[in-house]
Design a protein around this motif. Structure first.
Motif, PDB file in Angstrom:
ATOM      1  N   ASP A 227      86.830  51.705  76.517  1.00 22.89           N
ATOM      2  CA  ASP A 227      88.003  50.910  76.120  1.00 22.89           C
ATOM      3  C   ASP A 227      87.925  50.464  74.668  1.00 22.89           C
ATOM      4  O   ASP A 227      88.930  50.484  73.957  1.00 22.89           O
ATOM      5  N   SER A 228      86.744  50.091  74.218  1.00 23.17           N
ATOM      6  CA  SER A 228      86.632  49.648  72.829  1.00 23.17           C
ATOM      7  C   SER A 228      86.756  50.832  71.866  1.00 23.17           C
ATOM      8  O   SER A 228      87.296  50.683  70.770  1.00 23.17           O
ATOM      9  N   LYS A 229      86.279  52.007  72.258  1.00 25.02           N
ATOM     10  CA  LYS A 229      86.457  53.211  71.432  1.00 25.02           C
ATOM     11  C   LYS A 229      87.937  53.567  71.342  1.00 25.02           C
ATOM     12  O   LYS A 229      88.427  53.941  70.281  1.00 25.02           O
ATOM     13  N   LYS A 230      88.646  53.437  72.459  1.00 28.22           N
ATOM     14  CA  LYS A 230      90.078  53.718  72.472  1.00 28.22           C
ATOM     15  C   LYS A 230      90.817  52.736  71.558  1.00 28.22           C
ATOM     16  O   LYS A 230      91.690  53.127  70.788  1.00 28.22           O
ATOM     17  N   THR A 231      90.441  51.471  71.619  1.00 32.90           N
ATOM     18  CA  THR A 231      91.040  50.453  70.753  1.00 32.90           C
ATOM     19  C   THR A 231      90.744  50.748  69.293  1.00 32.90           C
ATOM     20  O   THR A 231      91.627  50.676  68.435  1.00 32.90           O
TER      21      THR A 231
ATOM     22  N   PRO B 206      95.311  61.767  78.968  1.00 31.50           N
ATOM     23  CA  PRO B 206      94.798  63.126  79.210  1.00 31.50           C
ATOM     24  C   PRO B 206      95.794  64.169  78.700  1.00 31.50           C
ATOM     25  O   PRO B 206      96.990  64.051  78.932  1.00 31.50           O
ATOM     26  N   MET B 207      95.278  65.136  77.972  1.00 29.79           N
ATOM     27  CA  MET B 207      96.093  66.250  77.482  1.00 29.79           C
ATOM     28  C   MET B 207      95.286  67.520  77.719  1.00 29.79           C
ATOM     29  O   MET B 207      94.140  67.603  77.290  1.00 29.79           O
ATOM     30  N   ARG B 208      95.877  68.487  78.365  1.00 32.40           N
ATOM     31  CA  ARG B 208      95.120  69.687  78.752  1.00 32.40           C
ATOM     32  C   ARG B 208      95.064  70.740  77.670  1.00 32.40           C
ATOM     33  O   ARG B 208      94.087  71.474  77.574  1.00 32.40           O
ATOM     34  N   ASN B 209      96.114  70.877  76.866  1.00 29.24           N
ATOM     35  CA  ASN B 209      96.195  72.032  75.977  1.00 29.24           C
ATOM     36  C   ASN B 209      96.203  71.724  74.488  1.00 29.24           C
ATOM     37  O   ASN B 209      96.314  72.637  73.690  1.00 29.24           O
ATOM     38  N   LYS B 210      96.132  70.474  74.115  1.00 29.02           N
ATOM     39  CA  LYS B 210      96.139  70.145  72.698  1.00 29.02           C
ATOM     40  C   LYS B 210      95.500  68.802  72.454  1.00 29.02           C
ATOM     41  O   LYS B 210      95.324  67.999  73.366  1.00 29.02           O
TER      42      LYS B 210
ATOM     43  N   SER C  41      94.893  63.003  72.724  1.00 27.19           N
ATOM     44  CA  SER C  41      94.013  63.288  73.858  1.00 27.19           C
ATOM     45  C   SER C  41      93.035  62.141  74.066  1.00 27.19           C
ATOM     46  O   SER C  41      92.453  61.610  73.103  1.00 27.19           O
ATOM     47  N   ASP C  42      92.826  61.803  75.318  1.00 29.08           N
ATOM     48  CA  ASP C  42      91.872  60.739  75.631  1.00 29.08           C
ATOM     49  C   ASP C  42      90.423  61.161  75.364  1.00 29.08           C
ATOM     50  O   ASP C  42      89.510  60.350  75.459  1.00 29.08           O
ATOM     51  N   GLU C  43      90.204  62.405  74.994  1.00 25.29           N
ATOM     52  CA  GLU C  43      88.864  62.861  74.622  1.00 25.29           C
ATOM     53  C   GLU C  43      88.531  62.540  73.163  1.00 25.29           C
ATOM     54  O   GLU C  43      87.362  62.470  72.796  1.00 25.29           O
TER      55      GLU C  43
ATOM     56  N   PRO D  23      89.807  76.197  79.153  1.00 22.23           N
ATOM     57  CA  PRO D  23      91.010  76.476  78.367  1.00 22.23           C
ATOM     58  C   PRO D  23      91.633  75.250  77.715  1.00 22.23           C
ATOM     59  O   PRO D  23      92.729  75.345  77.182  1.00 22.23           O
ATOM     60  N   GLN D  24      90.973  74.111  77.719  1.00 25.37           N
ATOM     61  CA  GLN D  24      91.579  72.913  77.124  1.00 25.37           C
ATOM     62  C   GLN D  24      91.622  72.997  75.600  1.00 25.37           C
ATOM     63  O   GLN D  24      90.831  73.679  74.980  1.00 25.37           O
ATOM     64  N   HIS D  25      92.545  72.260  75.036  1.00 22.92           N
ATOM     65  CA  HIS D  25      92.657  72.042  73.593  1.00 22.92           C
ATOM     66  C   HIS D  25      92.701  73.346  72.796  1.00 22.92           C
ATOM     67  O   HIS D  25      91.962  73.515  71.836  1.00 22.92           O
TER      68      HIS D  25
END
Length: 113
Positions: free
Chosen positions: A4-8, A32-36, A49-51, A107-109
Motif C-alpha cells: 500500500d505504501s509503494k502504491k501511494t 491489474p492489467m494483463r497486456n500493458k 499496472s499494479d505490478e 503473455p503479460q505486458h
C-alpha cells in the motif's frame, strides 16, 4: 516497504510528473492489467499496472512520462521521442528493461500503451 505504501508512493510520483509536465489528471488508478503497463484516455484518465509499484522508480518514471506525454502527443513519433529524451535522458535503457521484464512474464505486458 508494504504494498500500500509503494502504491501511494507511485501515485505521488505520477502527480509529481503531471505537475512538472502541466498535465491535468482527472482520474488515476493502479489496477491489474494483463497486456500493458499503462493506458490513458483523452478525458484525463490514467491507469497503471499494479505490478509497477514493485519495480524500481526509474522504471516508474519511464512509464509515467510515457503515458503523460500522450496527452499532448498521441503517437511515438519524433516529437514524442524528443520529449522523452528531454525529460528522461537515455530512456531506451528503461524501455529495454521493461521489455525484458515483460518477456519474462509473457503473455503479460506485451505493450506499453
Amino acid at each position: 516497504m508494504a504494498a500500500d505504501s509503494k502504491k501511494t508512493e507511485f501515485k505521488q510520483r505520477v502527480r509529481y510528473w503531471a505537475g512538472k509536465l502541466d498535465i491535468t489528471i482527472v482520474w488515476l488508478g493502479v489496477r491489474p492489467m494483463r497486456n500493458k503497463w499503462a493506458s490513458c484516455s483523452t478525458a484525463g484518465h490514467l491507469n497503471f499496472s499494479d505490478e509497477l509499484p514493485g519495480l524500481k522508480p526509474e522504471l516508474w518514471d519511464y512509464v509515467i512520462v510515457h503515458e503523460l506525454l500522450h496527452f499532448s502527443v498521441p503517437n511515438h513519433g519524433k516529437l514524442w521521442k524528443s520529449l522523452m529524451r528531454a525529460h528522461l535522458g537515455e530512456y531506451e535503457v528503461q524501455e529495454g528493461e521493461l521489455r525484458r521484464i515483460a518477456g519474462n512474464q509473457a503473455p503479460q505486458h506485451t505493450r506499453f500503451d
